[in-house]
Design a protein around this motif. Structure first.
Motif, PDB file in Angstrom:
ATOM      1  N   GLU A  70       0.833  -1.198   0.000  1.00 48.63           N
ATOM      2  CA  GLU A  70       0.000   0.000   0.000  1.00 48.63           C
ATOM      3  C   GLU A  70       0.873   1.256   0.000  1.00 48.63           C
ATOM      4  OE1 GLU A  70      -3.308   0.193  -0.277  1.00 48.63           O
ATOM      5  OE2 GLU A  70      -3.400  -1.983  -0.434  1.00 48.63           O
ATOM      6  N   PRO A  71       0.514   2.256  -0.816  1.00 49.96           N
ATOM      7  CA  PRO A  71       1.253   3.524  -0.778  1.00 49.96           C
ATOM      8  C   PRO A  71       0.820   4.353   0.416  1.00 49.96           C
ATOM      9  CG  PRO A  71      -0.592   3.725  -2.266  1.00 49.96           C
ATOM     10  CD  PRO A  71      -0.599   2.288  -1.773  1.00 49.96           C
ATOM     11  N   PHE A  72       1.555   5.414   0.688  1.00 48.66           N
ATOM     12  CA  PHE A  72       1.064   6.394   1.653  1.00 48.66           C
ATOM     13  C   PHE A  72       0.983   7.748   0.968  1.00 48.66           C
ATOM     14  CE2 PHE A  72       5.643   6.910   2.334  1.00 48.66           C
ATOM     15  CZ  PHE A  72       5.789   8.263   2.563  1.00 48.66           C
ATOM     16  N   PHE A  73       0.040   8.552   1.426  1.00 52.33           N
ATOM     17  CA  PHE A  73      -0.214   9.857   0.828  1.00 52.33           C
ATOM     18  C   PHE A  73       0.439  10.935   1.681  1.00 52.33           C
ATOM     19  CE2 PHE A  73      -3.554   7.018  -0.512  1.00 52.33           C
ATOM     20  CZ  PHE A  73      -3.707   7.304  -1.862  1.00 52.33           C
ATOM     21  N   GLN A  74       1.282  11.713   1.061  1.00 50.59           N
ATOM     22  CA  GLN A  74       1.997  12.772   1.770  1.00 50.59           C
ATOM     23  C   GLN A  74       1.556  14.121   1.205  1.00 50.59           C
ATOM     24  OE1 GLN A  74       6.254  12.270   1.925  1.00 50.59           O
ATOM     25  NE2 GLN A  74       6.611  14.370   2.588  1.00 50.59           N
ATOM     26  N   VAL A 331     -18.669  -7.115   6.029  1.00 48.05           N
ATOM     27  CA  VAL A 331     -17.895  -8.339   6.229  1.00 48.05           C
ATOM     28  C   VAL A 331     -16.585  -8.059   6.959  1.00 48.05           C
ATOM     29  CG1 VAL A 331     -16.647 -10.206   5.049  1.00 48.05           C
ATOM     30  CG2 VAL A 331     -18.915  -9.471   4.239  1.00 48.05           C
ATOM     31  N   ALA A 332     -15.875  -7.005   6.554  1.00 50.68           N
ATOM     32  CA  ALA A 332     -14.544  -6.779   7.142  1.00 50.68           C
ATOM     33  C   ALA A 332     -14.077  -5.365   6.872  1.00 50.68           C
ATOM     34  CB  ALA A 332     -13.539  -7.783   6.583  1.00 50.68           C
ATOM     35  N   ARG A 333     -13.139  -4.940   7.722  1.00 51.07           N
ATOM     36  CA  ARG A 333     -12.367  -3.716   7.513  1.00 51.07           C
ATOM     37  C   ARG A 333     -10.905  -4.114   7.668  1.00 51.07           C
ATOM     38  NH1 ARG A 333     -15.765   0.679  11.208  1.00 51.07           N
ATOM     39  NH2 ARG A 333     -17.822   0.259  10.259  1.00 51.07           N
ATOM     40  N   THR A 334     -10.105  -3.828   6.654  1.00 49.14           N
ATOM     41  CA  THR A 334      -8.725  -4.312   6.672  1.00 49.14           C
ATOM     42  C   THR A 334      -7.752  -3.217   6.271  1.00 49.14           C
ATOM     43  OG1 THR A 334      -8.728  -5.064   4.365  1.00 49.14           O
ATOM     44  CG2 THR A 334      -9.524  -6.628   6.027  1.00 49.14           C
ATOM     45  N   ARG A 335      -6.493  -3.465   6.586  1.00 48.85           N
ATOM     46  CA  ARG A 335      -5.440  -2.498   6.249  1.00 48.85           C
ATOM     47  C   ARG A 335      -5.033  -2.588   4.787  1.00 48.85           C
ATOM     48  NH1 ARG A 335       0.087  -2.450   6.201  1.00 48.85           N
ATOM     49  NH2 ARG A 335       0.130  -4.656   6.800  1.00 48.85           N
ATOM     50  N   THR A 336      -5.070  -3.799   4.209  1.00 45.33           N
ATOM     51  CA  THR A 336      -4.615  -3.984   2.834  1.00 45.33           C
ATOM     52  C   THR A 336      -5.687  -4.668   1.998  1.00 45.33           C
ATOM     53  OG1 THR A 336      -3.642  -6.177   3.182  1.00 45.33           O
ATOM     54  CG2 THR A 336      -2.253  -4.256   3.689  1.00 45.33           C
ATOM     55  N   LYS A 337      -5.566  -4.549   0.691  1.00 46.57           N
ATOM     56  CA  LYS A 337      -6.529  -5.188  -0.198  1.00 46.57           C
ATOM     57  C   LYS A 337      -6.424  -6.711  -0.164  1.00 46.57           C
ATOM     58  CE  LYS A 337      -8.684  -4.738  -4.707  1.00 46.57           C
ATOM     59  NZ  LYS A 337      -8.695  -3.998  -5.988  1.00 46.57           N
ATOM     60  N   PRO A 338      -5.212  -7.300  -0.152  1.00 45.29           N
ATOM     61  CA  PRO A 338      -5.162  -8.763  -0.035  1.00 45.29           C
ATOM     62  C   PRO A 338      -5.873  -9.281   1.212  1.00 45.29           C
ATOM     63  CG  PRO A 338      -3.039  -7.935  -0.766  1.00 45.29           C
ATOM     64  CD  PRO A 338      -3.873  -6.740  -0.414  1.00 45.29           C
ATOM     65  N   SER A 373      -3.146   6.920   4.189  1.00 43.41           N
ATOM     66  CA  SER A 373      -3.103   5.745   3.327  1.00 43.41           C
ATOM     67  C   SER A 373      -4.514   5.195   3.157  1.00 43.41           C
ATOM     68  CB  SER A 373      -2.197   4.664   3.928  1.00 43.41           C
ATOM     69  OG  SER A 373      -2.695   4.240   5.184  1.00 43.41           O
ATOM     70  N   LEU A 374      -4.658   4.239   2.246  1.00 41.62           N
ATOM     71  CA  LEU A 374      -5.938   3.597   2.042  1.00 41.62           C
ATOM     72  C   LEU A 374      -6.161   2.478   3.058  1.00 41.62           C
ATOM     73  CD1 LEU A 374      -6.069   3.182  -1.847  1.00 41.62           C
ATOM     74  CD2 LEU A 374      -7.264   4.881  -0.475  1.00 41.62           C
ATOM     75  N   TRP A 375      -7.426   2.220   3.373  1.00 45.01           N
ATOM     76  CA  TRP A 375      -7.808   1.008   4.062  1.00 45.01           C
ATOM     77  C   TRP A 375      -8.999   0.443   3.301  1.00 45.01           C
ATOM     78  CZ3 TRP A 375     -12.680   0.719   6.618  1.00 45.01           C
ATOM     79  CH2 TRP A 375     -13.352   1.939   6.760  1.00 45.01           C
ATOM     80  N   TYR A 376      -9.434  -0.759   3.622  1.00 44.60           N
ATOM     81  CA  TYR A 376     -10.424  -1.431   2.776  1.00 44.60           C
ATOM     82  C   TYR A 376     -11.630  -1.901   3.587  1.00 44.60           C
ATOM     83  CZ  TYR A 376      -6.982  -1.084  -0.832  1.00 44.60           C
ATOM     84  OH  TYR A 376      -6.086  -0.567  -1.738  1.00 44.60           O
ATOM     85  N   ARG A 377     -12.793  -1.691   2.991  1.00 45.30           N
ATOM     86  CA  ARG A 377     -14.058  -2.104   3.594  1.00 45.30           C
ATOM     87  C   ARG A 377     -14.734  -3.098   2.651  1.00 45.30           C
ATOM     88  NH1 ARG A 377     -18.641   2.358   4.479  1.00 45.30           N
ATOM     89  NH2 ARG A 377     -18.483   2.361   2.216  1.00 45.30           N
ATOM     90  N   VAL A 378     -15.189  -4.211   3.215  1.00 47.91           N
ATOM     91  CA  VAL A 378     -15.857  -5.249   2.438  1.00 47.91           C
ATOM     92  C   VAL A 378     -17.312  -5.328   2.881  1.00 47.91           C
ATOM     93  CG1 VAL A 378     -15.853  -7.676   1.755  1.00 47.91           C
ATOM     94  CG2 VAL A 378     -13.684  -6.543   2.338  1.00 47.91           C
ATOM     95  N   ARG A 379     -18.218  -5.171   1.918  1.00 48.47           N
ATOM     96  CA  ARG A 379     -19.647  -5.281   2.196  1.00 48.47           C
ATOM     97  C   ARG A 379     -20.297  -6.172   1.132  1.00 48.47           C
ATOM     98  NH1 ARG A 379     -21.853   0.519   1.862  1.00 48.47           N
ATOM     99  NH2 ARG A 379     -20.373   0.514   0.124  1.00 48.47           N
ATOM    100  N   ILE A 397     -15.125 -10.172  10.179  1.00 49.73           N
ATOM    101  CA  ILE A 397     -14.017 -11.124  10.091  1.00 49.73           C
ATOM    102  C   ILE A 397     -12.700 -10.442  10.445  1.00 49.73           C
ATOM    103  CG2 ILE A 397     -12.700 -12.551   8.469  1.00 49.73           C
ATOM    104  CD1 ILE A 397     -15.358 -13.150   7.073  1.00 49.73           C
ATOM    105  N   ALA A 398     -12.572  -9.191  10.068  1.00 51.04           N
ATOM    106  CA  ALA A 398     -11.424  -8.361  10.457  1.00 51.04           C
ATOM    107  C   ALA A 398     -11.961  -6.977  10.751  1.00 51.04           C
ATOM    108  CB  ALA A 398     -10.381  -8.310   9.353  1.00 51.04           C
ATOM    109  N   ASP A 399     -11.416  -6.326  11.760  1.00 52.86           N
ATOM    110  CA  ASP A 399     -11.953  -5.029  12.180  1.00 52.86           C
ATOM    111  C   ASP A 399     -10.802  -4.046  12.389  1.00 52.86           C
ATOM    112  OD1 ASP A 399     -13.584  -3.001  12.945  1.00 52.86           O
ATOM    113  OD2 ASP A 399     -14.235  -3.899  14.827  1.00 52.86           O
ATOM    114  N   TYR A 400     -10.168  -3.680  11.308  1.00 52.19           N
ATOM    115  CA  TYR A 400      -9.060  -2.718  11.352  1.00 52.19           C
ATOM    116  C   TYR A 400      -9.604  -1.306  11.569  1.00 52.19           C
ATOM    117  CZ  TYR A 400      -5.334   0.298   9.519  1.00 52.19           C
ATOM    118  OH  TYR A 400      -4.384   1.278   9.347  1.00 52.19           O
ATOM    119  N   ASP A 401      -8.996  -0.573  12.464  1.00 51.08           N
ATOM    120  CA  ASP A 401      -9.402   0.805  12.749  1.00 51.08           C
ATOM    121  C   ASP A 401      -8.326   1.757  12.220  1.00 51.08           C
ATOM    122  OD1 ASP A 401     -10.223   3.229  13.664  1.00 51.08           O
ATOM    123  OD2 ASP A 401     -10.216   2.712  15.792  1.00 51.08           O
TER     124      ASP A 401
END
Length: 414
Positions: A70-74, A331-338, A373-379, A397-401
């Motif tokens: 994942e990239p980061f935005f500056q 379904v989930a909130r995650t740090r990365t798309k994979p 940076s981006l994070w990912y939400r699955v619905r 399934i995953a609950d990234y904040d």
């Protein structure tokens, strides 16, 4: 023993020295493109790249760990930026501000790429006037299940609508799955007005292409259509500009097209090697864009004729939040798309009977902008699942904040 890094290379670019660190670092393994190759690409297409990004404040989208991470935005320009990099301070809707980089020449392009940037992400304003955009941006974003021919059909309708209100659209591939249409406008309107004009354009395209295009902002309501994304004109938004290299394995490029090419062109045709050849042969198809400045009077008049866009109902729990009209489960909130895709697969394995009823557009995997940076939400939209068979909302399934540990100006720590 850790091998020593490749020595930096100093490039003389129109009399300006630019240091390129780790020039032999392979950035795109599939075509074998190194960091220096990317710099040389941008130097070769500098005339076109600067037409899209030059003179504009820019968010630096950096890929320090390669295209698979994942990239980061500056937003803030590095303190040690060289003197040939201009800066300007933007004030965001959140109340924060950032001194952002403004590149004006080929040396600036090389410096940005040396930082680990791949694509260029400028704001739609010039550094000399930060409150009045001079570019309206149309992003034709296909939902899952939509093929390229449908995107093209919508693009030509958008061109027709623009022509009807006295504006000229300039098409380019997004470098991913969609198309962008850029419109130069006189810098006389606020961000609010420009966004209203873009939303009006989207609504009119939807009116002329029922079932093919949509102006619905909420993803679960779009179905298998092309979303005419008007919110790219909001104040804090940026998009990848012309000749940007996108982080896909084939080193795909966001490439300007003539309208005659739109029908037959395909995004996968345009990669770093092929665009280098194309630019050398035909130059920039958008060379005339700065001479085609138009006005928003026609779109704003159409906005009054159409009336306010339909708004979603608000939740009755006092939160003021929008209430979805669709039967959604998260379904989930995650740090990365994979991680997001892995969570989706896990959910599918436990709901095989439900999956059989889903349409491609019912699976919603969204990249959400975090603080840097981006994070990912699955619905999952259960609209095509018989009501009696719809599973309830379950624990994620995953609950990234993405906001954990963040502090905001003027807000006391939690």
């Amino acid at each position: 023993m850790t091998p020593s890094k490749t020595p930096a290379e100093i490039l003389d670019i129109e009399g300006v020295e630019v240091r390129i660190s780790s020039p032999d670092k392979v950035v795109f393994p599939q075509p074998g493109l190194t960091k220096l190759d990317l710099v040389q690409y941008y130097l070769a297409v500098a005339d076109g790249a600067l037409r899209g990004a030059g003179g504009r404040p820019m968010v630096l989208k950096r890929f320090p760990k390669g295209i698979d991470a994942e990239p980061f935005f500056q937003k803030r320009v590095p303190d040690n930026h060289p003197p040939f990099i201009d800066t300007t301070t933007l004030h965001y809707a959140s109340g924060t501000s950032a001194e952002e980089a403004v590149i004006r020449d080929a040396a600036g392009l090389a410096w940005v790429i040396n930082l680990g940037c791949l694509d260029l992400n400028p704001h739609p304003v010039r550094a000399e006037d930060l409150e009045h955009p001079d570019e309206l941006r149309v992003d034709l974003d296909p939902m899952p299940g939509v093929d390229w021919s449908q995107i093209v059909d919508v693009a030509y309708v958008a061109q027709e609508v623009l022509a009807d209100v006295g504006l000229v659209g300039w098409a380019k591939t997004s470098g991913s799955r969609g198309l962008h249409i850029l419109v130069r406008i006189a810098p006389e309107w606020s961000y609010r007005d420009v966004r209203l004009a873009a939303e009006t354009l989207a609504r009119e395209v939807e009116n002329r292409t029922p079932g093919l295009a949509t102006a619905r902002w909420w993803k679960e309501e779009r179905g298998e259509s092309v979303f005419v994304d008007f919110n790219q004109n909001a104040k804090d938004r940026t998009v990848a500009s012309a000749y940007s290299i996108r982080p896909l394995p084939d080193a795909r490029v966001s490439t300007p097209l003539t309208w005659e090419e739109v029908r037959t062109a395909r995004p996968e045709q345009f990669t770093v090697p092929t665009v280098l050849e194309r630019f050398a042969e035909i130059g920039d198809p958008h060379a005339g864009i700065d001479g085609a400045v138009g006005r928003l009077d026609g779109l704003l008049a159409l906005a009054e004729k159409l009336g306010p866009a339909e708004k979603a109902p608000r939740s009755g729990n006092g939160s003021g939040r929008r209430q979805s009209l669709m039967p959604l489960i998260e379904v989930a909130r995650t740090r990365t798309k994979p991680e997001a895709l892995a969570a989706l697969d896990e959910w599918k394995s436990g709901h095989a009977a439900v999956v059989k009823s889903l349409q491609p557009a019912d699976i919603l995997v969204d990249g959400m902008r975090g603080s840097s940076s981006l994070w990912y939400r699955v619905r999952v939209n259960l609209q095509h699942v018989p009501e009696a068979e719809r599973p309830p909302q379950e624990d994620l399934i995953a609950d990234y904040d993405p906001w954990a540990g963040k502090q905001w100006p003027g807000r006391p720590p939690a």
